[in-house]
Design an enzyme around this catalytic site. Structure first.
Site, short mmCIF file in Angstrom:
data_model
loop_
_atom_site.label_atom_id
_atom_site.label_comp_id
_atom_site.label_asym_id
_atom_site.label_seq_id
_atom_site.Cartn_x
_atom_site.Cartn_y
_atom_site.Cartn_z
N SER A 51 0.74 -0.85 0.32
CA SER A 51 -0.02 0.22 0.15
C SER A 51 0.69 1.15 -0.13
CB SER A 51 -0.94 -0.66 1.24
OG SER A 51 -2.02 -1.04 1.53
N GLY A 247 -2.29 3.79 -4.07
CA GLY A 247 -2.92 4.00 -5.15
C GLY A 247 -4.32 4.93 -4.92
N CYS A 273 -9.19 -1.43 3.40
CA CYS A 273 -8.57 -0.88 2.53
C CYS A 273 -8.77 0.18 1.17
CB CYS A 273 -7.43 -0.58 3.27
SG CYS A 273 -6.30 0.51 1.98
N LEU A 274 -8.19 -0.40 0.21
CA LEU A 274 -8.55 -0.11 -0.59
C LEU A 274 -9.23 -1.24 -1.55
CD1 LEU A 274 -7.90 0.75 -3.43
CD2 LEU A 274 -6.56 -0.56 -4.26
N GLN A 277 -12.62 0.55 -0.72
CA GLN A 277 -13.21 1.69 -1.00
C GLN A 277 -13.47 0.72 -2.75
OE1 GLN A 277 -9.18 3.80 -1.94
NE2 GLN A 277 -9.06 4.06 0.63
N ASN A 315 -3.64 2.63 7.43
CA ASN A 315 -3.42 3.54 6.29
C ASN A 315 -4.03 3.27 4.77
OD1 ASN A 315 -0.10 3.73 4.52
ND2 ASN A 315 -0.70 1.26 4.02
N GLY A 317 -4.54 6.97 1.89
CA GLY A 317 -4.96 8.59 1.15
C GLY A 317 -6.22 8.62 0.83
N HIS A 357 -6.91 -2.02 9.43
CA HIS A 357 -6.41 -2.88 8.87
C HIS A 357 -6.70 -3.79 9.50
CE1 HIS A 357 -3.88 -2.46 5.07
NE2 HIS A 357 -4.49 -0.94 5.73
N GLU A 359 -6.14 -6.81 10.29
CA GLU A 359 -4.78 -7.72 10.59
C GLU A 359 -3.48 -7.23 11.23
OE1 GLU A 359 -3.60 -5.32 7.14
OE2 GLU A 359 -5.35 -6.04 7.89
#
Length: 386
Positions: A51, A247, A273-274, A277, A315, A317, A357, A359
């Protein structure tokens, strides 16, 4: 082993701010988005987290490298952060697990790093102005003008699809569980001992996610980010996992389309996370770029349904925009730092996701029960499928 540092380095931000310090990694030049992480430990896991691709990581804790590095505390097969910024590198790395000091580890992985700068000042700049491009230059012939030009030329992460760059080239099985104090990383669990068949999309997956799935009885098949939904569904999975990754999620049309196809079935989906999204985008929501993101292991998150607070590892952005969520999505978690969206659950499908996260690696285990909820959905799905 004592560390000897003699070479100079500089960090130049795109706004023209210059920091001079000591080189702690490879010689050369590295350009990326400069972010800060507030974790006190886990620097090796941070460096190897996919990431962080195209990002230069500032660690706010002043002493980094105390315990050296080893071949077990990794989240992928290599270092993905393109640079490291710290205040102080201890001269001696001391741990019964230490195999290589941090400086040599960075050199071995061709990562440019800088130490002996005012990381508090840098963090304040990033908080006030937002994450911005920067350039670390280490070794001989340091050139502030060249470094500034390189920083200004960095296009930024918005609009950048990095999942396709860090994903695996081909599918592979994962049956290795979590590290133990006695014995370290275990051998692969026999396939016949694993109850659930899970397909994990690799958008930049952390290995500890896969370990925690195996701990709960999942026989995991990791597939490339661009794997069509038809191929995944042909494997007859009990559940589909959407991994973390670097990204901007919006350019990942292939992933959004695949998730939409899987959502047409009743196959349980869990995103982190990603992956969180992407699930939101596939459901009709939008995402946005945050000012400086969330990067750390001490972020409080409200569990709305249970009415309690979890301390989480973060983590990211980018974030899913709560204002754009469709009616069939309920909000399950929110950040207590800035109120941003942290978790969602579809009301008409067995699909949910979490921005942080669970984990950890590094971080607390407060959110680990989210993996158990995934198993609960899988069990329910299997019973209904009979």
């Amino acid at each position: 082993m004592e560390v000897a540092l003699t070479k100079s380095a500089l960090l130049v931000l795109e706004d023209g701010t210059v920091f001079t310090g000591t080189a702690i990694g490879a010689d050369g030049l590295s350009v990326g988005e400069v972010v800060f992480n507030t974790s006190m430990t886990g620097y090796q896991e941070i460096l190897t987290d996919p990431s962080y691709s195209r990002q230069i990581v500032t660690l706010t804790y002043p002493h980094i490298g105390n315990t050296g590095t080893n071949n077990e505390d990794v989240e992928s097969n290599g270092v993905h952060a393109c640079g490291l910024i710290i205040r102080d590198l201890p001269l001696i790395a001391s741990s019964f697990r230490n195999q290589q000091n941090l400086s040599d580890y960075l050199k071995a992985n061709n990562v440019v790093g800088i130490a002996d700068i005012d990381t508090r000042k840098l963090t304040r700049i990033l908080r006030e102005k937002g994450a911005q491009a920067g350039c670390i230059m280490a070794g001989a012939d340091l050139d502030e003008v060249k470094a500034l030009a390189a920083a200004k030329a960095f296009p930024g992460l918005k609009g950048m699809d990095l999942a396709k760059e860090v994903t695996t080239d081909k599918a592979y099985p994962w049956r290795k569980g979590s590290w133990r104090l006695v014995g370290g990383l275990p051998a692969d669990t026999p396939a016949e001992a694993l109850k659930y068949k899970v397909v994990a999309y690799d958008y930049g997956v952390k290995q500890n996610i896969l370990r925690m799935l195996v701990d709960r009885g999942c026989d995991v098949t990791v597939v490339p980010a661009k794997t069509p939904a038809s191929e995944v569904l042909a494997m007859n999975p009990d559940g589909v996992f959407l991994s973390n990754g670097p990204g901007d999620p919006e350019p990942c049309d292939y992933a959004i389309e695949a998730i939409q196809q899987i959502l047409k079935t009743d196959t349980p989906i869990f995103g982190i996370c990603l992956g969180h999204q992407l699930l939101a985008l596939a459901s009709g929501a939008k995402t946005l770029k945050m000012k400086f993101g969330h990067h750390g292991a001490n972020h409080p998150v409200s569990n709305i349904e249970k009415g309690n607070v979890m301390i989480t590892s973060q983590n990211h952005g980018f974030a899913a925009d709560e204002a754009t969520l469709p009616a069939n999505i309920k909000v399950t978690h929110k950040s207590l730092f800035d109120g941003s969206l942290q978790g969602i659950h579809l009301t008409d499908k067995p699909a949910f996701s979490f921005q942080g996260h669970p984990e950890a690696s590094p971080g607390p285990n407060d959110a680990a029960p989210l993996f158990d909820h995934f198993i609960e959905l899988i069990e329910h799905y299997r019973q209904n499928a009979k």
